[in-house]
Enzyme design. Structure first.
Site, PDB file in Angstrom:
ATOM      1  CD  GLU A 228      33.476  -1.276  89.025  1.00  9.67           C
ATOM      2  OE1 GLU A 228      34.867  -1.137  89.092  1.00  9.67           O
ATOM      3  OE2 GLU A 228      32.812  -1.318  89.926  1.00  9.67           O
ATOM      4  CG  LEU A 229      33.854   4.635  84.227  1.00 10.42           C
ATOM      5  CD1 LEU A 229      33.397   5.947  84.146  1.00 10.42           C
ATOM      6  CD2 LEU A 229      33.359   3.646  82.943  1.00 10.42           C
ATOM      7  CB  CYS A 262      40.903  -0.530  84.788  1.00 10.33           C
ATOM      8  SG  CYS A 262      40.691  -2.039  85.756  1.00 10.33           S
ATOM      9  CD  GLU A 359      42.907   3.777  81.178  1.00  7.80           C
ATOM     10  OE1 GLU A 359      41.933   4.173  80.325  1.00  7.80           O
ATOM     11  OE2 GLU A 359      42.786   2.722  82.227  1.00  7.80           O
TER      12      GLU A 359
HETATM   13  P1  NAP Z   1      34.998   1.377  76.118  1.00  4.19           P
HETATM   14  O1  NAP Z   1      35.303   1.884  74.729  1.00  4.19           O
HETATM   15  O2  NAP Z   1      34.382   2.294  76.965  1.00  4.19           O
HETATM   16  O3  NAP Z   1      33.919   0.223  75.777  1.00  4.19           O
HETATM   17  C1  NAP Z   1      33.513  -0.665  76.952  1.00  4.19           C
HETATM   18  C2  NAP Z   1      32.038  -1.136  76.450  1.00  4.19           C
HETATM   19  O4  NAP Z   1      31.186  -0.027  76.348  1.00  4.19           O
HETATM   20  C3  NAP Z   1      32.007  -2.052  75.130  1.00  4.19           C
HETATM   21  O5  NAP Z   1      31.175  -2.916  75.057  1.00  4.19           O
HETATM   22  C4  NAP Z   1      31.774  -0.837  74.136  1.00  4.19           C
HETATM   23  O6  NAP Z   1      31.179  -1.042  73.112  1.00  4.19           O
HETATM   24  C5  NAP Z   1      30.630   0.034  75.093  1.00  4.19           C
HETATM   25  N1  NAP Z   1      30.684   1.254  74.748  1.00  4.19           N
HETATM   26  C6  NAP Z   1      31.608   2.290  74.625  1.00  4.19           C
HETATM   27  N2  NAP Z   1      30.696   3.478  74.246  1.00  4.19           N
HETATM   28  C7  NAP Z   1      29.466   3.223  74.305  1.00  4.19           C
HETATM   29  C8  NAP Z   1      28.544   4.309  73.751  1.00  4.19           C
HETATM   30  N3  NAP Z   1      28.417   5.259  73.674  1.00  4.19           N
HETATM   31  N4  NAP Z   1      27.548   3.785  73.955  1.00  4.19           N
HETATM   32  C9  NAP Z   1      26.909   2.057  74.189  1.00  4.19           C
HETATM   33  N5  NAP Z   1      28.168   1.321  74.342  1.00  4.19           N
HETATM   34  C10 NAP Z   1      29.343   2.030  74.519  1.00  4.19           C
HETATM   35  O7  NAP Z   1      36.416   0.827  76.680  1.00  4.19           O
HETATM   36  P2  NAP Z   1      37.292  -0.144  76.094  1.00  4.19           P
HETATM   37  O8  NAP Z   1      38.283   0.564  75.217  1.00  4.19           O
HETATM   38  O9  NAP Z   1      36.508  -1.559  75.703  1.00  4.19           O
HETATM   39  O10 NAP Z   1      38.048  -0.900  77.362  1.00  4.19           O
HETATM   40  C11 NAP Z   1      39.091  -0.320  77.920  1.00  4.19           C
HETATM   41  C12 NAP Z   1      38.759   0.823  79.092  1.00  4.19           C
HETATM   42  O11 NAP Z   1      38.023   0.160  80.209  1.00  4.19           O
HETATM   43  C13 NAP Z   1      40.079   1.192  79.718  1.00  4.19           C
HETATM   44  O12 NAP Z   1      39.734   2.765  79.950  1.00  4.19           O
HETATM   45  C14 NAP Z   1      40.016   0.564  81.090  1.00  4.19           C
HETATM   46  O13 NAP Z   1      40.764   1.361  82.078  1.00  4.19           O
HETATM   47  C15 NAP Z   1      38.669   0.442  81.490  1.00  4.19           C
HETATM   48  N6  NAP Z   1      38.622  -0.808  82.366  1.00  4.19           N
HETATM   49  C16 NAP Z   1      37.825  -0.478  83.660  1.00  4.19           C
HETATM   50  C17 NAP Z   1      37.792  -1.448  84.621  1.00  4.19           C
HETATM   51  C18 NAP Z   1      37.518  -1.184  86.051  1.00  4.19           C
HETATM   52  O14 NAP Z   1      36.927  -2.292  86.701  1.00  4.19           O
HETATM   53  N7  NAP Z   1      37.367  -0.067  86.427  1.00  4.19           N
HETATM   54  C19 NAP Z   1      38.268  -2.881  84.220  1.00  4.19           C
HETATM   55  C20 NAP Z   1      38.572  -3.187  82.944  1.00  4.19           C
HETATM   56  C21 NAP Z   1      38.637  -2.103  81.908  1.00  4.19           C
HETATM   57  P3  NAP Z   1      32.311  -1.227  71.638  1.00  4.19           P
HETATM   58  O15 NAP Z   1      33.264  -2.275  71.705  1.00  4.19           O
HETATM   59  O16 NAP Z   1      31.272  -1.737  70.613  1.00  4.19           O
HETATM   60  O17 NAP Z   1      32.858   0.212  71.430  1.00  4.19           O
END
Ligand code: NAP
Length: 457
Positions: A228-229, A262, A359
Site C-alpha cells: 500500500e504505497l 497517501c 508525491e
Molecule cells: P516508508 O519510509 O516507506 O516507511 C514505511 C514503513 O516501512 C516504516 O515502518 C519503515 O521503517 C519501513 N521501511 C522503509 N524502508 C524499508 C526497508 N528498506 N526495509 C525495511 N523496512 C523499511 O514510508 P513513510 O515515510 O513512513 O510513510 C509515508 C508514505 O506512506 C507516503 O508515501 C504515503 O503516501 C504512504 N502511505 C500509503 C498508504 C496506502 O494505503 N497506500 C497509507 C499511508 C501512507 P522506518 O520508519 O524505520 O524507515
C-alpha cells in the site's frame, strides 16, 4: 538510527528504544508459529469477541491514544481522536462481519464435488508508516486476526510509542499471546524476518521506496506480499461542478493531516471555466489556517511529522520553482520552532518538472489548467502512481463515466478521500498492489485450498 519519539512541535526527544536483539526476534517467531497452529482449531466467533473487547479498550483510552499520536508525529489532536474512532469502526466491523467472509466457495465442475476453503496462512510481518500510527496497524490487524494469522509489527521508527500502545491494548484485551508482537526492527532484521521460513507473508504500507525494498525481499523468498504505497492523486473538477460542494472540501482535501495522507488530493485539474474560482478557494483556505500547538483545539494546521519530512518537501518545492513552476501562494518560512510548512500553491508545472510525477507529502497544492475533459483524464492518468482520485460534477452519470476512465485503485465522487471498513483501499502501479479493508482486504493472506471429490457429483 534507533526508534525515537520526537515531538515535531517542540523538537523534544521524549522516548528512545534500541533495536531488537536476536533473541527478542526468535521468541516472537516461535510464539506466532505456535499460535497460528492453535488458531486453526479456534472458532472465528472467539476472535470476533476479542475484537469487540479491543474496540472497548480503544473507546476507554481514546484520549491518551490520541495524545501519543499527536506528540509523536504532530497531527492535530482532533484528527488523532478521529483516527481512534476510525479504528473502533474497523474493529467493530470485522467483529461483526469477519466470519462471513470465510465461508467455503462452491465451484461448478464436471470433475466432481468441488469447493475451496479459506485457510489462514500463518504468521505475517507488517511494516507500517507514521502518518496514521494506529489506523494503519488496526486495518491490517483486525481482518488478519479473524482469519487466524498472528502478526509481527515493525512500525515506523518515529512512532514507537504508538506501536507499543497498540500492542499493549491488544495484549490487555485477552487476545492470545502472539496475536500481535511489536518489534523494533532495523532494515536488515526486516529482511531476516521475511526470509525466515516461519513467516508466510508480508504487508507494507509506506513509500514506493520502502515498498520496492520489502517487496523485493518477499519476492526473493517467494512470500506473498501486499503493498500500500504513495500516490499523486488527481482531483478533477468537471465544468458542471456544484461550486458549493467544491467549496465544502477545500482546503481540507489538501490540508488534512497537514497534507500527509497517501490519498490527499495532490494534483488539482481544472478547465478555464473554474480555474480562477479554484485558485481563489485554495488561497482563501490556505490563508485562513492557524498554525500552532496541535494539542490546542484552535490550531487548524499541524507541523509536519519531522525535520526530515519538512526538508524533503522544501527541496521538492525549490526544485519545482527552479524548473519553471509558478508560485501562487505560500512557501514562506514559518516563524515557529516546530516543523511547520506554509501551505503553498503551485501552477504552470510542465511535464519535465521534477514534481510532475512525484508525491509531495505536505500542504502543497499543484494546480493544472486543461482545455477539455479528455485532457483532464489523460493528465490524471499520466502518473507512475495510481492510488486514489476525486471527481467533482453535479451530474452523477457524467461523474461515473469519467471515474471509470481513471487508472487508479479508488475514485471518490463529490467528496474527498474516505477510508471505511467496508470499502476496499489500495492502488495500482507504483501505488502498490492488493487491497486492505473489506472482504478483499481480509482475504489477502489466505490459502484458497481446493478440495474436489471425483466420486461425488
Ligand atoms: P516508508 O519510509 O516507506 O516507511 C514505511 C514503513 O516501512 C516504516 O515502518 C519503515 O521503517 C519501513 N521501511 C522503509 N524502508 C524499508 C526497508 N528498506 N526495509 C525495511 N523496512 C523499511 O514510508 P513513510 O515515510 O513512513 O510513510 C509515508 C508514505 O506512506 C507516503 O508515501 C504515503 O503516501 C504512504 N502511505 C500509503 C498508504 C496506502 O494505503 N497506500 C497509507 C499511508 C501512507 P522506518 O520508519 O524505520 O524507515
Amino acid at each position: 538510527m534507533t526508534y525515537k519519539s520526537v515531538n515535531p512541535y517542540t523538537n523534544e526527544i521524549f522516548q528512545e528504544y534500541d533495536f531488537a536483539t536476536p533473541d527478542a526476534i526468535e521468541q516472537p517467531l516461535q510464539k506466532t508459529t505456535q499460535l497460528a497452529a492453535e488458531m486453526l482449531t479456534q472458532s472465528y466467533q472467539a476472535r470476533e469477541e476479542i475484537l469487540t473487547k479491543i474496540s472497548h479498550l480503544f473507546s476507554q483510552e481514546r484520549q491518551p491514544m490520541a495524545e501519543i499520536m499527536t506528540r509523536e508525529m504532530g497531527k492535530l489532536l482532533t484528527e488523532s481522536l478521529g483516527e481512534v474512532d476510525l479504528c473502533i469502526q474497523i474493529l467493530d466491523y470485522f467483529a461483526l462481519h469477519g466470519h462471513e467472509f470465510m465461508d467455503d466457495v462452491t465451484l461448478k465442475s464436471n470433475f466432481g464435488k468441488s469447493y475451496y476453503t479459506k485457510q489462514a496462512l500463518g504468521p505475517i510481518l507488517m511494516c507500517e508508516p507514521w502518518n496514521f500510527p494506529l489506523y494503519q496497524v488496526i486495518r491490517v490487524f483486525a481482518p488478519n486476526f479473524v482469519v487466524g494469522n498472528p502478526m509481527i509489527l515493525k512500525h515506523a521508527s518515529n512512532v514507537p510509542g504508538s506501536a507499543e500502545m497498540a500492542a499493549d491494548i491488544i495484549r490487555r484485551s485477552g487476545a492470545p499471546e502472539g496475536s500481535l508482537i511489536n518489534l523494533f526492527l532495523n532494515y536488515e532484521q526486516v529482511d531476516e524476518v521475511i526470509a525466515d521460513y516461519r513467516i508466510k507473508a508480508v504487508a507494507l504500507t509506506g513509500s514506493a521506496r520502502g515498498g520496492r525494498s520489502v517487496a523485493a525481499a518477499a519476492g526473493q523468498n517467494l512470500k506473498k506480499s501486499k503493498m500500500e504505497l504513495g500516490g499523486n492523486d488527481a482531483f478533477i473538477i468537471l465544468d458542471d461542478v456544484d461550486k458549493k460542494e467544491l467549496a465544502d472540501v477545500i482546503p481540507g482535501a489538501r490540508l488534512y493531516n497537514a497534507g500527509q495522507v497517501c490519498t490527499s488530493s495532490k494534483r488539482f485539474i481544472v478547465t478555464e471555466q473554474n480555474y480562477d474560482y479554484l485558485l481563489e478557494l485554495l488561497e482563501q483556505g490556505f490563508k485562513s489556517v492557524k498554525m500552532g500547538d496541535p494539542l490546542n483545539p484552535e490550531t487548524t494546521l499541524a507541523p509536519l511529522s519531522s525535520k526530515r519530512a519538512k526538508d524533503k518537501l522544501q527541496k521538492q518545492v525549490d526544485e519545482a520553482l527552479v524548473a519553471g513552476a509558478k508560485l501562487v501562494y505560500g512557501n514562506q518560512p514559518v516563524d515557529l520552532d516546530g516543523q511547520f510548512f506554509m501551505p503553498t500553491i503551485l501552477t504552470d508545472i510542465s511535464k519535465d518538472n521534477p514534481i510532475y510525477d512525484e508525491e509531495l507529502f505536505g500542504p502543497v497544492a499543484q494546480v493544472y489548467l486543461v482545455h477539455s475533459e479528455e485532457e483532464a483524464i489523460a493528465l490524471a492518468n499520466d502518473s507512475t502512481y495510481g492510488l486514489g482520485s476525486v471527481v467533482f460534477s453535479s451530474n452523477p452519470e457524467h461523474a461515473d463515466e469519467v471515474a471509470r476512465k481513471i487508472e487508479a485503485g479508488m475514485t471518490f465522487i463529490n467528496s474527498t478521500w474516505v477510508s471505511l471498513p467496508e470499502l476496499p483501499f489500495g492502488g495500482i502501479n507504483a501505488s502498490g498492489y492488493g487491497r486492505e479493508l473489506s472482504a478483499l482486504g481480509q482475504l489477502a493472506f489466505i490459502n484458497e485450498h481446493l478440495i474436489t471429490n471425483h466420486s461425488v457429483h
